[in-house]
Design a protein around this motif. Structure first.
Motif, mmCIF file in Angstrom:
data_model
loop_
_atom_site.group_PDB
_atom_site.id
_atom_site.type_symbol
_atom_site.label_atom_id
_atom_site.label_comp_id
_atom_site.label_asym_id
_atom_site.label_seq_id
_atom_site.Cartn_x
_atom_site.Cartn_y
_atom_site.Cartn_z
ATOM 1 N N LYS A 53 0.844 -1.189 0.000
ATOM 2 C CA LYS A 53 0.000 0.000 0.000
ATOM 3 C C LYS A 53 0.881 1.241 0.000
ATOM 4 C CE LYS A 53 -4.302 -1.788 1.498
ATOM 5 N NZ LYS A 53 -5.239 -2.017 2.577
ATOM 6 N N CYS A 54 0.521 2.217 -0.829
ATOM 7 C CA CYS A 54 1.270 3.483 -0.910
ATOM 8 C C CYS A 54 1.300 4.114 0.477
ATOM 9 C CB CYS A 54 0.576 4.402 -1.906
ATOM 10 S SG CYS A 54 1.164 6.100 -1.846
ATOM 11 N N SER A 55 2.487 4.568 0.904
ATOM 12 C CA SER A 55 2.609 5.097 2.265
ATOM 13 C C SER A 55 1.931 6.453 2.425
ATOM 14 C CB SER A 55 4.081 5.196 2.657
ATOM 15 O OG SER A 55 4.733 6.097 1.800
ATOM 16 N N ILE A 56 1.559 7.078 1.307
ATOM 17 C CA ILE A 56 0.871 8.369 1.417
ATOM 18 C C ILE A 56 -0.652 8.186 1.352
ATOM 19 C CG2 ILE A 56 0.529 10.661 0.376
ATOM 20 C CD1 ILE A 56 3.417 10.474 -0.656
ATOM 21 N N CYS A 57 -1.132 7.545 0.293
ATOM 22 C CA CYS A 57 -2.588 7.521 0.074
ATOM 23 C C CYS A 57 -3.272 6.196 0.370
ATOM 24 C CB CYS A 57 -2.907 7.959 -1.350
ATOM 25 S SG CYS A 57 -2.477 6.724 -2.592
ATOM 26 N N GLY A 58 -2.509 5.102 0.451
ATOM 27 C CA GLY A 58 -3.131 3.801 0.713
ATOM 28 C C GLY A 58 -3.531 3.051 -0.550
ATOM 29 N N ASN A 59 -3.213 3.595 -1.722
ATOM 30 C CA ASN A 59 -3.481 2.913 -3.001
ATOM 31 C C ASN A 59 -2.532 1.720 -3.121
ATOM 32 O OD1 ASN A 59 -4.292 2.376 -5.613
ATOM 33 N ND2 ASN A 59 -3.132 4.061 -6.531
ATOM 34 N N TYR A 60 -2.906 0.713 -3.914
ATOM 35 C CA TYR A 60 -1.994 -0.388 -4.154
ATOM 36 C C TYR A 60 -0.848 0.090 -5.033
ATOM 37 C CZ TYR A 60 -5.300 -3.735 -2.231
ATOM 38 O OH TYR A 60 -6.127 -4.432 -1.394
ATOM 39 N N ILE A 65 5.810 4.662 -2.856
ATOM 40 C CA ILE A 65 4.823 5.701 -3.173
ATOM 41 C C ILE A 65 4.200 5.382 -4.528
ATOM 42 C CG2 ILE A 65 4.574 8.177 -3.708
ATOM 43 C CD1 ILE A 65 6.839 8.629 -1.665
ATOM 44 N N CYS A 66 2.884 5.452 -4.616
ATOM 45 C CA CYS A 66 2.209 5.060 -5.859
ATOM 46 C C CYS A 66 2.441 6.091 -6.971
ATOM 47 C CB CYS A 66 0.716 4.858 -5.619
ATOM 48 S SG CYS A 66 -0.234 6.380 -5.498
ATOM 49 N N GLU A 67 2.118 5.677 -8.202
ATOM 50 C CA GLU A 67 2.342 6.532 -9.372
ATOM 51 C C GLU A 67 1.595 7.853 -9.288
ATOM 52 O OE1 GLU A 67 1.569 4.876 -13.272
ATOM 53 O OE2 GLU A 67 2.772 3.126 -12.710
ATOM 54 N N ILE A 68 0.383 7.810 -8.735
ATOM 55 C CA ILE A 68 -0.429 9.037 -8.669
ATOM 56 C C ILE A 68 0.200 10.036 -7.696
ATOM 57 C CG2 ILE A 68 -2.700 9.985 -8.044
ATOM 58 C CD1 ILE A 68 -3.912 7.320 -9.068
ATOM 59 N N CYS A 69 0.582 9.565 -6.522
ATOM 60 C CA CYS A 69 1.203 10.453 -5.523
ATOM 61 C C CYS A 69 2.546 10.990 -6.039
ATOM 62 C CB CYS A 69 1.410 9.736 -4.209
ATOM 63 S SG CYS A 69 -0.113 9.442 -3.301
ATOM 64 N N ALA A 70 3.272 10.156 -6.801
ATOM 65 C CA ALA A 70 4.603 10.558 -7.268
ATOM 66 C C ALA A 70 4.542 11.452 -8.503
ATOM 67 C CB ALA A 70 5.425 9.314 -7.570
HETATM 68 ZN ZN LIG Z 1 -0.339 7.125 -3.310
#
Ligand SMILES: [Zn+2]
Length: 196
Positions: A53-60, A65-70
């Protein structure tokens, strides 16, 4: 019970797979090449260790860090709150929304023992303090639990200087986000209203 029956029994435990579909899948696997079955088996075995899970948003995500947050191409003033990571995929498929996400990991359901502590809310409050968010769009499902969770979030963030909106009820009442079509989701986003 032989191996085929056992496979059908286990496949029918998957969401959306009835006994008939499970049987079709099992027979199809039986006729597939060994390579295909091996790759599929390996992918199933590795999915939980590879995807976190992305450490910022919780997305897989396969990275911390997920692609969207990055991404540098997202509108960081918008934050959309969803119940589950798969809701992100549904919203992304419309191509309309360019903001960030936050995954709650469920909704408040006191009868099932799910209170605020069970949801990803502490991190949400932290993000609101640290990030430059101007609007929070609550996109929980249009169910009783989804609505009360939306109100709860509006309540805990009421002292922040952020506009808190709820997507319009263009989605079928009591229906699931996952099954809504792209047009309904786009409309629900466009018709969002201020919650407090
Ligand atoms: Zn994220």
């Amino acid at each position: 019970m032989d191996s085929l029956d056992l496979l059908i029994k286990n496949l029918s435990k998957l969401p959306g797979v009835g006994k008939k579909s499970a049987s079709r899948i099992a027979y199809s696997l039986l006729n597939s090449s060994m390579g295909f079955n091996e790759t599929l088996g390996l992918e199933i075995m590795e999915i939980q260790s590879k995807i976190k899970k992305c450490s910022i948003c919780g997305n897989y995500s396969e990275s911390e860090i997920c692609e969207i947050c990055a991404s540098f191409n997202r509108d960081k003033s918008l934050l959309c709150i969803v119940e589950q990571p798969q809701d992100i995929q549904t919203i992304e498929s419309t191509g309309d929304y360019r903001g960030l996400f936050h995954v709650l990991g469920g909704v408040l359901a006191p009868l099932d023992g799910i209170g605020p502590e069970e949801l990803n809310l502490l991190k949400l409050v932290e993000r609101v303090k640290k990030e430059n968010i101007q609007e929070i769009i609550i996109a929980t499902n249009p169910t009783l639990e989804g609505d009360s969770t939306a109100l709860y979030i509006a309540h805990i963030l009421k002292d922040s200087d952020i506009s808190i909106t709820r997507i319009a009820s263009g989605l079928p009442v009591g229906g699931d986000f996952e099954y809504a079509d792209k047009l309904s989701i786009s409309r629900a986003f466009r018709g969002r209203r201020e919650l407090i």
